[in-house]
Design an enzyme around this catalytic site. Sequence first.
Site, PDB file in Angstrom:
ATOM      1  N   SER A  16      52.326  68.054  44.964  1.00  0.00           N
ATOM      2  CA  SER A  16      51.269  69.075  45.026  1.00  0.00           C
ATOM      3  C   SER A  16      51.746  70.436  45.542  1.00  0.00           C
ATOM      4  O   SER A  16      51.350  71.466  44.979  1.00  0.00           O
ATOM      5  CB  SER A  16      50.095  68.572  45.865  1.00  0.00           C
ATOM      6  OG  SER A  16      49.469  67.512  45.196  1.00  0.00           O
ATOM      7  N   LYS A  66      40.113  59.845  51.060  1.00  0.00           N
ATOM      8  CA  LYS A  66      39.134  60.513  50.183  1.00  0.00           C
ATOM      9  C   LYS A  66      37.693  60.180  50.556  1.00  0.00           C
ATOM     10  O   LYS A  66      36.797  61.000  50.384  1.00  0.00           O
ATOM     11  CB  LYS A  66      39.409  60.157  48.732  1.00  0.00           C
ATOM     12  CG  LYS A  66      40.710  60.763  48.217  1.00  0.00           C
ATOM     13  CD  LYS A  66      40.920  60.478  46.751  1.00  0.00           C
ATOM     14  CE  LYS A  66      42.299  60.941  46.310  1.00  0.00           C
ATOM     15  NZ  LYS A  66      42.507  60.760  44.880  1.00  0.00           N
ATOM     16  N   ASP A 102      39.565  64.646  40.398  1.00  0.00           N
ATOM     17  CA  ASP A 102      40.424  63.615  39.787  1.00  0.00           C
ATOM     18  C   ASP A 102      39.961  63.228  38.387  1.00  0.00           C
ATOM     19  O   ASP A 102      40.766  63.151  37.454  1.00  0.00           O
ATOM     20  CB  ASP A 102      40.449  62.352  40.657  1.00  0.00           C
ATOM     21  CG  ASP A 102      41.264  62.546  41.927  1.00  0.00           C
ATOM     22  OD1 ASP A 102      42.199  63.370  41.910  1.00  0.00           O
ATOM     23  OD2 ASP A 102      40.962  61.870  42.926  1.00  0.00           O
ATOM     24  N   GLY A 129      38.748  50.056  42.255  1.00  0.00           N
ATOM     25  CA  GLY A 129      38.832  50.768  43.530  1.00  0.00           C
ATOM     26  C   GLY A 129      38.451  52.229  43.351  1.00  0.00           C
ATOM     27  O   GLY A 129      37.771  52.595  42.382  1.00  0.00           O
ATOM     28  N   GLY A 234      50.524  59.205  34.945  1.00  0.00           N
ATOM     29  CA  GLY A 234      49.514  60.039  35.601  1.00  0.00           C
ATOM     30  C   GLY A 234      49.976  61.427  36.002  1.00  0.00           C
ATOM     31  O   GLY A 234      49.247  62.130  36.708  1.00  0.00           O
TER      32      GLY A 234
HETATM   33  P1  ATR Z   1      42.603  53.103  44.778  1.00  0.00           P
HETATM   34  O1  ATR Z   1      41.800  54.054  45.612  1.00  0.00           O
HETATM   35  O2  ATR Z   1      44.012  53.569  44.481  1.00  0.00           O
HETATM   36  O3  ATR Z   1      41.880  52.682  43.548  1.00  0.00           O
HETATM   37  P2  ATR Z   1      41.853  50.691  46.135  1.00  0.00           P
HETATM   38  O4  ATR Z   1      40.477  51.215  46.309  1.00  0.00           O
HETATM   39  O5  ATR Z   1      42.532  49.977  47.248  1.00  0.00           O
HETATM   40  O6  ATR Z   1      42.854  51.837  45.713  1.00  0.00           O
HETATM   41  O7  ATR Z   1      41.834  49.736  44.837  1.00  0.00           O
HETATM   42  C1  ATR Z   1      42.997  49.137  44.358  1.00  0.00           C
HETATM   43  C2  ATR Z   1      42.701  48.530  42.998  1.00  0.00           C
HETATM   44  O8  ATR Z   1      43.920  48.083  42.417  1.00  0.00           O
HETATM   45  C3  ATR Z   1      41.787  47.320  43.047  1.00  0.00           C
HETATM   46  O9  ATR Z   1      41.016  47.278  41.868  1.00  0.00           O
HETATM   47  C4  ATR Z   1      42.794  46.165  43.098  1.00  0.00           C
HETATM   48  O10 ATR Z   1      42.300  44.928  42.615  1.00  0.00           O
HETATM   49  P3  ATR Z   1      41.543  43.905  43.603  1.00  0.00           P
HETATM   50  O11 ATR Z   1      40.143  44.439  43.769  1.00  0.00           O
HETATM   51  O12 ATR Z   1      41.603  42.619  42.921  1.00  0.00           O
HETATM   52  O13 ATR Z   1      42.337  43.932  44.898  1.00  0.00           O
HETATM   53  C5  ATR Z   1      43.826  46.701  42.140  1.00  0.00           C
HETATM   54  N1  ATR Z   1      45.149  46.087  42.307  1.00  0.00           N
HETATM   55  C6  ATR Z   1      46.059  46.354  43.273  1.00  0.00           C
HETATM   56  N2  ATR Z   1      47.199  45.639  43.066  1.00  0.00           N
HETATM   57  C7  ATR Z   1      47.005  44.942  41.913  1.00  0.00           C
HETATM   58  C8  ATR Z   1      47.799  44.034  41.157  1.00  0.00           C
HETATM   59  N3  ATR Z   1      49.049  43.707  41.532  1.00  0.00           N
HETATM   60  N4  ATR Z   1      47.266  43.503  40.036  1.00  0.00           N
HETATM   61  C9  ATR Z   1      46.024  43.828  39.643  1.00  0.00           C
HETATM   62  N5  ATR Z   1      45.206  44.679  40.316  1.00  0.00           N
HETATM   63  C10 ATR Z   1      45.694  45.227  41.439  1.00  0.00           C
END
Ligand code: ATR
Length: 265
Positions: A16, A66, A102, A129, A234
């Site tokens: 950034s 955030k 975003d 998420g 991204g």
């Molecule tokens: P962000 O703000 O980056 O979205 P977050 O709110 O912690 O971070 O959400 C992470 C997301 O990535 C979730 O949807 C998580 O799935 P779960 O709800 O099952 O935890 C997903 N995620 C993270 N690691 C993953 C993996 N190895 N395979 C599939 N989904 C993953």
Amino acid sequence: MKKFFLLGHPVSHSLSPRIHGMFAEQCHMQIDYRTYDIEPGGFIDYVGRLRLEENPAGANVTLPFKRDAADYCTEITERARSAGAVNTMTFSGNHVYGDNTDGAGFVNDLTGRCGVSLLGKRVLVIGAGGAARGVLAAICSQGCARITVSNRTIGAAIALADEMGVHYAAFTDLTTGYDIVINATSAGLSNASPAVPGTIFKDCEIACDLFYAKTPTPFMRFASESGCRRVEDGLGMLIEQAAESFHIWLGARPDTKPVYAALRG
Ligand code: ATR
């Protein structure tokens, strides 16, 4: 010189400062854009102190703050409310205006640089998420034919789909029939791809990973190996969301193309 901050944890490798530096140069402006790594739990006190000591004009907020930023703001935009997160704060006296750029960054990169319209498209968003929420909040108004959200933990997908008024599916129920597939999980952080079936990429026009890296991400490699015609990471979204923030703060719209070329190079 106006001061802007990036607040997050970690932030040391963030692009950034370079992006905003290039925008400012292009627009013949001088800005001071600095990063601050804040210990989780300390966001609100830290921002209060920074504002008193440094009098910044605005700040970008990244993971994991955030949601804290949304709580901290005195007023937030509709798109920030719908995303449940703020990534752009503007300070004016005692007021803190919060926005979320975003989702717009994702849509602008997809429809602009990538030349892919969302109109009439069947879209699959993987993840439930904060990142998925931000993308859904933005694409819901783009005239997609059908939007489906899928997540490793199905309960989170159901809750998010209900809230956003879209469809949901478990990983194991996913099959062909998507034009655009978006990886909004944080799996890339652990150098992994979500365990979705490769068949989702069969008729797919483009697979987008919100995560970016110097080399193709595990999700991009999996999509290509599964027959997807086009894959993107991204980086473009990162630059476009920064351009939206820059416009909110300074009223100028920088040309993102040379910035993308420079950073990709
Ligand atoms: P962000 O703000 O980056 O979205 P977050 O709110 O912690 O971070 O959400 C992470 C997301 O990535 C979730 O949807 C998580 O799935 P779960 O709800 O099952 O935890 C997903 N995620 C993270 N690691 C993953 C993996 N190895 N395979 C599939 N989904 C993953």
